[in-house]
Scaffold this motif. Structure first.
Motif: not given
Length: 185
Positions: A113, A115, A180
């Protein structure tokens, strides 16, 4: 966690990651930064951070890569790193007695992933005299910093107050970045 890479040559970002005891390697992205000048500062810093992170990640697919970019904005003007003494003086005169925003975009890339986020911090400068500006320019500090100042150094004398994350102004919103990163474990 996988090996962590910082896709930035910024000594300040390196210091901030070291401050929170992260183990990481530095690989500086050498891409030509592409930005839409008509975009908002928040979108620009996120895009540039993502470009850097994706570039380094493309050669390090088994790692977690952090890219970051910072812009100083006042009104419709965006202030990068000054290219000359005259440009540094002009930037500091513009910031004098005013409030500006510091935007830092951060991108984190892995195989699973990615971000991207940004932080904005408002910074108010004192009214600066010619002597204040000349003294600061003589320090040599303004030349590798967006907006021609570094809040963490001698430039602290220019700042009257801030609203937001101090570390964002230094170059990386470290607390948010750590939170994060924890989502990647």
């Amino acid at each position: 966690m996988k090996k962590l890479i910082l896709a930035s040559g910024s000594p300040r970002r390196k210091e901030l990651l070291e401050q929170v005891n992260l183990t990481f390697e530095i690989i500086v992205s050498d891409i030509e930064e592409v930005m839409n000048e008509k975009d908002t500062p928040a979108n620009i810093v996120q895009s540039l951070a993502q470009q850097k992170a994706k570039d380094v990640f493309s050669k390090n697919k088994d790692c977690v890569v952090i890219g970051a970019d910072t812009i100083v904005a006042i009104g419709d003007r965006r202030l990068g790193k000054p290219k000359s003494k005259e440009e540094a003086v002009e930037m500091l005169q513009l910031l004098s007695g005013n409030t500006h925003s510091v935007f830092t975009g951060v991108a984190i890339e892995t195989l699973e992933k990615s971000i991207t986020f940004y932080e904005e911090t408002k910074v108010m400068f004192w009214n600066l005299t010619k002597k204040d500006i000349d003294t600061y320019i003589q320090s040599g500090e303004p030349f590798d910093k967006a907006g021609a100042y570094g809040i963490q150094g001698f430039g602290a004398m220019l700042v009257k107050k801030i609203d937001g994350d101090y570390f964002n102004v230094v170059g990386l919103p470290i607390s948010r970045t750590i939170r994060e990163l924890s989502r990647f474990q």
